[in-house]
Design an enzyme around this catalytic site. Structure first.
Site, mmCIF file in Angstrom:
data_model
loop_
_atom_site.group_PDB
_atom_site.id
_atom_site.type_symbol
_atom_site.label_atom_id
_atom_site.label_comp_id
_atom_site.label_asym_id
_atom_site.label_seq_id
_atom_site.Cartn_x
_atom_site.Cartn_y
_atom_site.Cartn_z
ATOM 1 N N CYS A 91 0.870 -1.183 0.000
ATOM 2 C CA CYS A 91 0.000 0.000 0.000
ATOM 3 C C CYS A 91 0.901 1.225 0.000
ATOM 4 C CB CYS A 91 -0.917 0.003 1.214
ATOM 5 S SG CYS A 91 -1.986 1.452 1.325
ATOM 6 N N CYS A 255 -3.249 7.351 -4.560
ATOM 7 C CA CYS A 255 -2.972 5.910 -4.558
ATOM 8 C C CYS A 255 -1.530 5.635 -4.994
ATOM 9 C CB CYS A 255 -3.957 5.151 -5.433
ATOM 10 S SG CYS A 255 -3.789 3.342 -5.322
#
Length: 334
Positions: A91, A255
């Site tokens: 992530c 992101c």
């Protein structure tokens, strides 16, 4: 005060997206690698993830990380990434959040102007270079991500209510389908959130059903994690997008793994050169700056090494409890 469990956390947000960093309350999990520990957590500890990410302690777009002892000698900490969709291999915004928390809480030795933090993740070693002011504030983080690569170009999938949809597929720590919104006739505006979300979810489901991806150097089981809906006018210098994430929410940040996948896709199309700066803008207007630093291979597949720069801010500290009589010991999703 009664509690079956006590979890210590430092909360942060990275360009608008939360990262709840669990700093205590979870012991070292079994496994020779962080990938092994992720597998153990998926099988044995999913209730821990849902307790911390879902309501009433979290929300539908909650994201976090569980600190672990590293499994390799060249890392400072191990990290398991958690969110409402499951345990992630990697992530990007979460890595920026973790590195910021480690620096601003003094959990790693801090040097100015730069502190290097090495994180052992299920996807591999990720290095974070944290810009640090003399007062100890972390003012930015550049992560060197795992290798990213384009998977498919100009693939098509049949999607209910949308018909045949053209997409590229790329990997940046997770798999992402990249779709041009102009071809769907949808704009990227907050007012169009429901239509964008529905389109992204339908495309993601169709890709996983008809063309599920596979990482050549990892076991099966990594589905398409998100759909990058590129706004009209986006190019290899500045790209605006809405990122729809499994199981159905928008990434508030640009992101990090999605930025890496987008750069790999553009590189595969010959549009983004090694070393060129790429600005990636989220649905709420926050941005990451990315660049590709070198070419490499992943199990014989041509790939690139991405760097992504962003910033995180600490938002609070907490102790999360589980009362023995709590009717929702694993949280809930509405």
């Amino acid at each position: 005060m009664r509690s079956r469990h006590v979890f210590h956390a430092v909360d942060s947000h990275t360009e608008g997206m939360p990262t709840r960093v669990i700093t205590g309350g979870v012991g070292a999990l079994p496994g020779a690698t962080m990938a092994d520990r992720r597998g153990y957590a998926i099988a044995e500890l999913d209730q821990l993830r849902t307790l911390l990410m879902c309501e009433p302690r979290g929300h539908a777009a909650m994201s976090g990380a569980v600190l672990q002892p590293p499994t390799r000698p060249d890392a400072d900490y191990g990290v398991l990434f958690i969110e409402v969709s499951g345990f992630l291999p990697m992530c990007g915004h979460g890595t920026i959040g973790v590195a910021t928390v480690l620096v601003e809480t003094g959990m790693v030795p801090v040097t100015s102007p730069t502190t290097t933090v090495r994180l052992d993740t299920p996807a591999g070693l990720v290095t974070a270079e944290v810009a640090v002011r003399d007062d100890g504030a972390a003012t930015g983080v550049t992560i060197r991500n795992v290798a990213a690569y384009p998977v498919r170009r100009d693939a098509t999938v049949t999607v209910p209510d949308l018909g045949e949809v053209r997409y590229d597929l790329a990997y940046g720590g997770n798999f992402y389908a990249i779709v041009e919104l102009a071809e769907l006739g949808l704009p990227v505006t907050p007012a169009d959130r429901p239509r964008l979300l529905a389109a992204g979810q339908a495309i993601m489901a169709a890709v996983d059903r008809e063309d599920s991806p596979h990482h050549p150097a990892a076991p099966p089981g990594l589905p398409c994690h998100g759909v990058y809906l590129a706004a009209p006018g986006s190019d290899a210098r500045h790209s605006r997008h809405a990122m729809v994430i499994e199981p159905g929410w928008f990434d508030r940040s640009p992101c990090g793994t999605g930025t890496s996948a987008r750069m790999a896709q553009l590189w595969g199309r010959g549009e983004l050169a090694i070393g060129a700066e790429f600005r990636n803008e989220s649905i709420i207007g926050t941005h990451f700056v990315g660049r590709l630093v070198e070419e490499t291979t992943v199990a014989g597949v041509a790939a690139v090494v991405p760097e992504v720069t962003g910033r995180a801010w600490l938002t609070g500290t907490a102790q999360y409890l589980l009362d023995p009589e709590d009717p929702f010991p694993a949280g809930f999703t509405l």
